[in-house]
Write a protein that holds these residues in place. Structure first.
Motif, PDB file in Angstrom:
ATOM      1  N   LYS A  54      53.486  32.876  56.479  1.00  0.00           N
ATOM      2  CA  LYS A  54      53.518  34.540  56.520  1.00  0.00           C
ATOM      3  C   LYS A  54      52.428  35.247  56.003  1.00  0.00           C
ATOM      4  O   LYS A  54      52.171  34.746  54.921  1.00  0.00           O
ATOM      5  CB  LYS A  54      55.242  34.965  56.195  1.00  0.00           C
ATOM      6  CG  LYS A  54      56.085  34.468  57.034  1.00  0.00           C
ATOM      7  CD  LYS A  54      57.528  35.194  56.687  1.00  0.00           C
ATOM      8  CE  LYS A  54      57.492  35.406  55.143  1.00  0.00           C
ATOM      9  NZ  LYS A  54      58.998  36.335  54.604  1.00  0.00           N
ATOM     10  N   GLU A  55      52.101  36.213  56.568  1.00  0.00           N
ATOM     11  CA  GLU A  55      51.115  36.803  55.797  1.00  0.00           C
ATOM     12  C   GLU A  55      51.382  37.383  54.381  1.00  0.00           C
ATOM     13  O   GLU A  55      50.741  37.490  53.525  1.00  0.00           O
ATOM     14  CB  GLU A  55      50.633  38.171  56.687  1.00  0.00           C
ATOM     15  CG  GLU A  55      49.450  38.884  56.378  1.00  0.00           C
ATOM     16  CD  GLU A  55      48.216  38.146  56.512  1.00  0.00           C
ATOM     17  OE1 GLU A  55      47.399  38.176  55.697  1.00  0.00           O
ATOM     18  OE2 GLU A  55      48.109  37.328  57.378  1.00  0.00           O
ATOM     19  N   SER A  56      52.828  37.736  54.382  1.00  0.00           N
ATOM     20  CA  SER A  56      53.202  38.151  52.974  1.00  0.00           C
ATOM     21  C   SER A  56      53.281  37.146  51.889  1.00  0.00           C
ATOM     22  O   SER A  56      52.760  37.313  50.800  1.00  0.00           O
ATOM     23  CB  SER A  56      54.624  38.898  52.851  1.00  0.00           C
ATOM     24  OG  SER A  56      55.402  37.697  53.274  1.00  0.00           O
ATOM     25  N   SER A  66      49.638  36.854  50.921  1.00  0.00           N
ATOM     26  CA  SER A  66      49.162  38.161  50.143  1.00  0.00           C
ATOM     27  C   SER A  66      49.645  37.800  48.925  1.00  0.00           C
ATOM     28  O   SER A  66      48.858  38.069  47.763  1.00  0.00           O
ATOM     29  CB  SER A  66      49.825  39.305  50.478  1.00  0.00           C
ATOM     30  OG  SER A  66      49.178  39.745  51.939  1.00  0.00           O
TER      31      SER A  66
END
Length: 93
Positions: free
Chosen positions: A59-61, A64
């Motif tokens: 996931k992008e999170s 990040s």
């Protein structure tokens, strides 16, 4: 087994979902919760970790958070910190 799966997915309105898709979801869920790629490899029964890499989708999170973790390392471990030692060359006073 297929007949039961087919009945369940149709009742759930998931006409395009295959049993194999659940392996991708399983791998991705574990990776995004912090499990190692090698643990997921063993759980999926893959002999080669590159196969597992195709299954695990970040996931992008998660990405990040990993970037922030690396940034914190550089700030706390590599960036010179002010010394706690007194400067003997400065004038007291």
């Amino acid at each position: 087994m297929f007949r039961s799966w087919n009945t369940a997915r149709k009742k759930a309105g998931l006409d395009d979902l295959r049993i194999h898709d659940l392996r991708h979801s399983f791998a991705s869920a574990l990776i995004n919760q912090g499990e190692t790629l090698y643990a997921v490899q063993r759980l999926l029964g893959h002999t080669n970790v590159t196969t597992t890499q195709r299954y695990a989708h970040f996931k992008e999170s998660t990405l990040s958070a990993a970037t922030a973790l690396a940034g914190n390392f550089y700030v706390t471990e590599i960036t010179p910190q002010p010394s706690d030692k007194p400067n003997l060359l400065s004038k007291a006073g």
